[in-house]
Scaffold this motif. Sequence first.
Motif, mmCIF file in Angstrom:
data_model
loop_
_atom_site.group_PDB
_atom_site.id
_atom_site.type_symbol
_atom_site.label_atom_id
_atom_site.label_comp_id
_atom_site.label_asym_id
_atom_site.label_seq_id
_atom_site.Cartn_x
_atom_site.Cartn_y
_atom_site.Cartn_z
ATOM 1 N N ALA A 87 0.853 -1.852 0.202
ATOM 2 C CA ALA A 87 -0.010 0.277 -0.089
ATOM 3 C C ALA A 87 0.905 0.982 -0.279
ATOM 4 C CB ALA A 87 -1.241 0.110 1.521
ATOM 5 N N ASP A 90 -0.517 5.278 -1.683
ATOM 6 C CA ASP A 90 -1.954 5.005 -0.852
ATOM 7 C C ASP A 90 -0.881 6.001 0.542
ATOM 8 O OD1 ASP A 90 -3.793 4.912 -2.702
ATOM 9 O OD2 ASP A 90 -3.976 2.634 -1.739
ATOM 10 N N ARG A 91 -0.118 5.025 1.307
ATOM 11 C CA ARG A 91 0.440 5.372 2.401
ATOM 12 C C ARG A 91 1.165 6.545 2.362
ATOM 13 N NH1 ARG A 91 1.419 0.152 6.451
ATOM 14 N NH2 ARG A 91 -0.839 -0.442 6.760
#
Length: 304
Positions: A87, A90-91
Amino acid sequence: MLGRIVEIEGEGRRLSLDRGFLTVAGPNGPLGKVPLDDIEAVILSNPAASFTSQIIAALASRGTPLVMCGNDFRPSAWLLPVDGHHAQGDRMEAQAQSTLPTRKRLWAELVRAKVLAQAAALERTGANPVPIRALAVRVRSGDPSNIEAQAAQRYFPAMFGRGFYRHRDGDGPNGMLNYGYTVLRAATARAIIAAGLHPSLSLQHRSRGDALRLADDLMEPFRPAVDLVVLALMREGVDRIDTAAKRRLAEVLHADFVTAEGATPLSNVLARLAISLAQVFTGERKKLVFPASPIPSLTAEALP
C-alpha cells in the motif's frame, strides 16, 4: 528470525551474490557468507570495499539497507529500495498530505517518549531520574519550548559524567555512540520502508540533503538503549570503538522491550512504530504505538 548486522571493515573486501547468500572475499580469497534473508543491514565501515550490482539489487529487493560510513562511523551514503509495502502509494500520499497540526502532535509523542526513556535509563544506572522525568509532562504539540534539548542538556552529563560533551565527531564514547546510532538508524529506515512510508518526509527533522529525516524522528525514543550499552562498555574500560564493541552495540536491536503482546525485540518495536505512523496518516488510528517499557531488558553483559 532476528536480522543480523553485517559489517565490512577490512581492506580490499568485495561483496557479491551467490545463490541467496551475501559472500565476502578478501585479496587472498573467500572470507565467508551470510544468507540474505537473515540480514538486517549491511554496514560498510571501510571505504575501500567494493560490491557487485547483483548484490545491490538482491539487498534492495529484500528491503535491506546498505550503509556506507565515514571515519567517524557516521553514515555518508545509503542504499534503500524503491518499493516497500503493497500500500506504499496510498500511504506515501497520505504522509505527504498530512497536516502540520498532525505532524506537530506526533512529534510531541516522540519527544515525550524519548524523555521518559532517558529518565528510565538514568534510573537503571542509579542516577536521579526525577528532573528529566518532570520535563515529560511539559511537552506540548510541536515541542515549542524545546523540551527535547532541555532534557539532553541534563541527561548526557548525568549519564556519562559532568565532563562529557556530546558531538557527532570524535572518538571514544562519542565514536561508540555514533556507531550505535548508525545501527539504530539503519533498522529504523528499514522499518519505515517496510511500512510503505517515505523516509525523507519527516515530522520534525529538516536537515538539508538528508534522505532519512523520518528515521531521525522515529529513532529518538530508542537512543537511550544505545546509551546504556555505551555506558556499560565505558565502565568495563573500553575507550574506543573496536570489533567487540561494535558487536555489542549491534546486538541492541535484539534487546527485548515489554509490549502489550509480550517481550519483543527492538527491531520489531521499530516495525510496529512505523506501521502505527502509517495508520495515523491514513486515519486508521490516532496515536503512535510505543512499548510499555521505555528501555529494554538488556542482557547482563550489556547492563551498566
